[in-house]
Enzyme design. Structure first.
Site, PDB file in Angstrom:
ATOM      1  N   HIS A 250      41.441  39.764  48.817  1.00  0.00           N
ATOM      2  CA  HIS A 250      40.977  39.006  47.598  1.00  0.00           C
ATOM      3  C   HIS A 250      39.922  37.945  48.131  1.00  0.00           C
ATOM      4  CE1 HIS A 250      40.304  36.805  44.032  1.00  0.00           C
ATOM      5  NE2 HIS A 250      40.286  35.542  44.792  1.00  0.00           N
TER       6      HIS A 250
ATOM      7  N   THR B  23      35.315  46.417  45.647  1.00  0.00           N
ATOM      8  CA  THR B  23      36.798  46.353  45.229  1.00  0.00           C
ATOM      9  C   THR B  23      37.435  47.695  45.375  1.00  0.00           C
ATOM     10  OG1 THR B  23      36.077  44.734  43.439  1.00  0.00           O
ATOM     11  CG2 THR B  23      38.145  45.776  43.208  1.00  0.00           C
TER      12      THR B  23
ATOM     13  N   LYS C 181      46.508  40.599  51.249  1.00  0.00           N
ATOM     14  CA  LYS C 181      47.445  41.002  50.208  1.00  0.00           C
ATOM     15  C   LYS C 181      48.789  41.988  50.439  1.00  0.00           C
ATOM     16  CE  LYS C 181      43.963  41.181  46.440  1.00  0.00           C
ATOM     17  NZ  LYS C 181      43.299  42.147  45.479  1.00  0.00           N
TER      18      LYS C 181
ATOM     19  N   PHE D 166      45.192  46.266  33.689  1.00  0.00           N
ATOM     20  CA  PHE D 166      45.913  46.587  34.715  1.00  0.00           C
ATOM     21  C   PHE D 166      46.737  45.256  35.080  1.00  0.00           C
ATOM     22  CE2 PHE D 166      41.395  45.780  35.919  1.00  0.00           C
ATOM     23  CZ  PHE D 166      41.569  44.539  36.858  1.00  0.00           C
TER      24      PHE D 166
ATOM     25  N   ARG E 210      32.698  38.441  50.973  1.00  0.00           N
ATOM     26  CA  ARG E 210      32.517  39.499  49.871  1.00  0.00           C
ATOM     27  C   ARG E 210      31.893  40.439  50.563  1.00  0.00           C
ATOM     28  NH1 ARG E 210      34.402  38.519  45.097  1.00  0.00           N
ATOM     29  NH2 ARG E 210      33.117  39.989  43.969  1.00  0.00           N
TER      30      ARG E 210
ATOM     31  N   TYR F 129      45.601  34.983  38.435  1.00  0.00           N
ATOM     32  CA  TYR F 129      44.689  36.116  38.027  1.00  0.00           C
ATOM     33  C   TYR F 129      44.435  35.888  36.360  1.00  0.00           C
ATOM     34  CZ  TYR F 129      44.338  38.795  42.356  1.00  0.00           C
ATOM     35  OH  TYR F 129      44.147  39.380  43.760  1.00  0.00           O
TER      36      TYR F 129
ATOM     37  N   ASN G 126      44.132  46.710  47.563  1.00  0.00           N
ATOM     38  CA  ASN G 126      42.778  46.858  48.300  1.00  0.00           C
ATOM     39  C   ASN G 126      42.846  45.609  49.259  1.00  0.00           C
ATOM     40  OD1 ASN G 126      42.758  44.733  46.460  1.00  0.00           O
ATOM     41  ND2 ASN G 126      40.527  45.175  45.574  1.00  0.00           N
TER      42      ASN G 126
ATOM     43  N   GLU H  30      40.188  27.904  43.429  1.00  0.00           N
ATOM     44  CA  GLU H  30      41.138  28.848  43.891  1.00  0.00           C
ATOM     45  C   GLU H  30      41.498  28.276  45.292  1.00  0.00           C
ATOM     46  OE1 GLU H  30      39.751  33.454  42.469  1.00  0.00           O
ATOM     47  OE2 GLU H  30      39.257  32.834  44.394  1.00  0.00           O
TER      48      GLU H  30
ATOM     49  N   ARG I  56      37.845  46.728  53.396  1.00  0.00           N
ATOM     50  CA  ARG I  56      38.507  47.690  52.370  1.00  0.00           C
ATOM     51  C   ARG I  56      38.143  49.016  52.751  1.00  0.00           C
ATOM     52  NH1 ARG I  56      36.649  43.742  47.350  1.00  0.00           N
ATOM     53  NH2 ARG I  56      38.939  42.914  47.123  1.00  0.00           N
TER      54      ARG I  56
HETATM   55  P1  CMP Z   1      40.678  41.285  43.272  1.00  0.00           P
HETATM   56  O1  CMP Z   1      39.136  40.933  43.963  1.00  0.00           O
HETATM   57  O2  CMP Z   1      41.774  40.419  44.085  1.00  0.00           O
HETATM   58  O3  CMP Z   1      40.675  40.913  41.769  1.00  0.00           O
HETATM   59  C1  CMP Z   1      41.310  41.583  40.821  1.00  0.00           C
HETATM   60  C2  CMP Z   1      42.288  42.503  41.318  1.00  0.00           C
HETATM   61  O4  CMP Z   1      42.552  43.223  40.385  1.00  0.00           O
HETATM   62  C3  CMP Z   1      41.401  43.560  42.424  1.00  0.00           C
HETATM   63  O5  CMP Z   1      41.258  42.638  43.532  1.00  0.00           O
HETATM   64  C4  CMP Z   1      42.304  44.653  42.527  1.00  0.00           C
HETATM   65  O6  CMP Z   1      43.467  44.319  43.332  1.00  0.00           O
HETATM   66  C5  CMP Z   1      42.824  44.797  41.000  1.00  0.00           C
HETATM   67  N1  CMP Z   1      41.901  45.749  40.226  1.00  0.00           N
HETATM   68  C6  CMP Z   1      40.873  45.563  39.865  1.00  0.00           C
HETATM   69  N2  CMP Z   1      40.425  46.875  39.344  1.00  0.00           N
HETATM   70  C7  CMP Z   1      41.561  47.590  39.175  1.00  0.00           C
HETATM   71  C8  CMP Z   1      41.738  48.850  38.669  1.00  0.00           C
HETATM   72  N3  CMP Z   1      40.983  49.508  37.962  1.00  0.00           N
HETATM   73  N4  CMP Z   1      43.132  49.129  38.508  1.00  0.00           N
HETATM   74  C9  CMP Z   1      44.145  48.381  39.099  1.00  0.00           C
HETATM   75  N5  CMP Z   1      43.860  47.363  39.865  1.00  0.00           N
HETATM   76  C10 CMP Z   1      42.627  46.864  39.639  1.00  0.00           C
END
Ligand code: CMP
Length: 140
Positions: free
Chosen positions: A117, A93, A11, A59, A87, A51, A114, A128, A104
């Site tokens: 993905h 996450t 990312k 968010f 994963r 997404y 983070n 995807e 992470r």
């Molecule tokens: P990802 O695994 O790409 O899937 C959805 C993304 O949303 C996640 O990683 C984060 O980048 C983002 N995300 C998930 N939870 C939150 C949160 N509580 N606040 C802001 N961003 C979030």
């Protein structure tokens, strides 16, 4: 165990800090093979579509803004049990909950920025992967 393919995205927070090689090393050292890779700048429409599953989340707007704020590196990773394996090496996450040695824990800034993905199921991985790559782009 089955050989699987999964979609990975490095990312904008990670590309900005020039971490692509370090993250790829964690993936490769853990046994995953990078069988396709593209560095691209997502459009707002692409990020919203990718997404879409999160569109009702509070968010969502911030997430889309962040994902188009810089380049990303989309990848197909291949290996035994690759979806769960990826994963595991990504970590939780929220980096505050991630295990030591995971991407992470090592690199992520916060729950949004983070660094990576990864697809969460066989069905999602197929969808995807086809979002970014054609069959001819993937060389195992
Ligand atoms: P990802 O695994 O790409 O899937 C959805 C993304 O949303 C996640 O990683 C984060 O980048 C983002 N995300 C998930 N939870 C939150 C949160 N509580 N606040 C802001 N961003 C979030």
């Amino acid at each position: 165990m089955a050989i699987e393919r999964t979609l990975s995205i490095i990312k904008p927070d990670a590309t900005e800090r020039n971490l692509t090689g370090k993250i790829n090393a964690l993936f490769e050292d853990s046994g995953l093979r990078i069988v396709a890779q593209r560095r691209i700048r997502l459009s707002r429409e692409q990020a919203e579509t990718f997404y879409e599953v999160h569109k009702e989340r509070s968010f969502f707007g911030e997430l889309v803004d962040y994902m188009i704020s810089g380049p990303v590196v989309a990848q197909v990773l291949e290996g035994e049990n690759a979806i769960a394996h990826h994963r595991e090496i990504m970590g939780a996450t929220n980096p505050a909950n991630a295990e030591p040695g995971t991407v992470r824990k090592e690199f992520a800034l916060n729950v949004q920025e983070n660094s990576v993905h990864g697809s969460d199921s066989v069905e999602t991985a197929a969808k995807e992967i086809s979002f970014f790559f054609s069959d001819a782009d993937i060389v195992g």
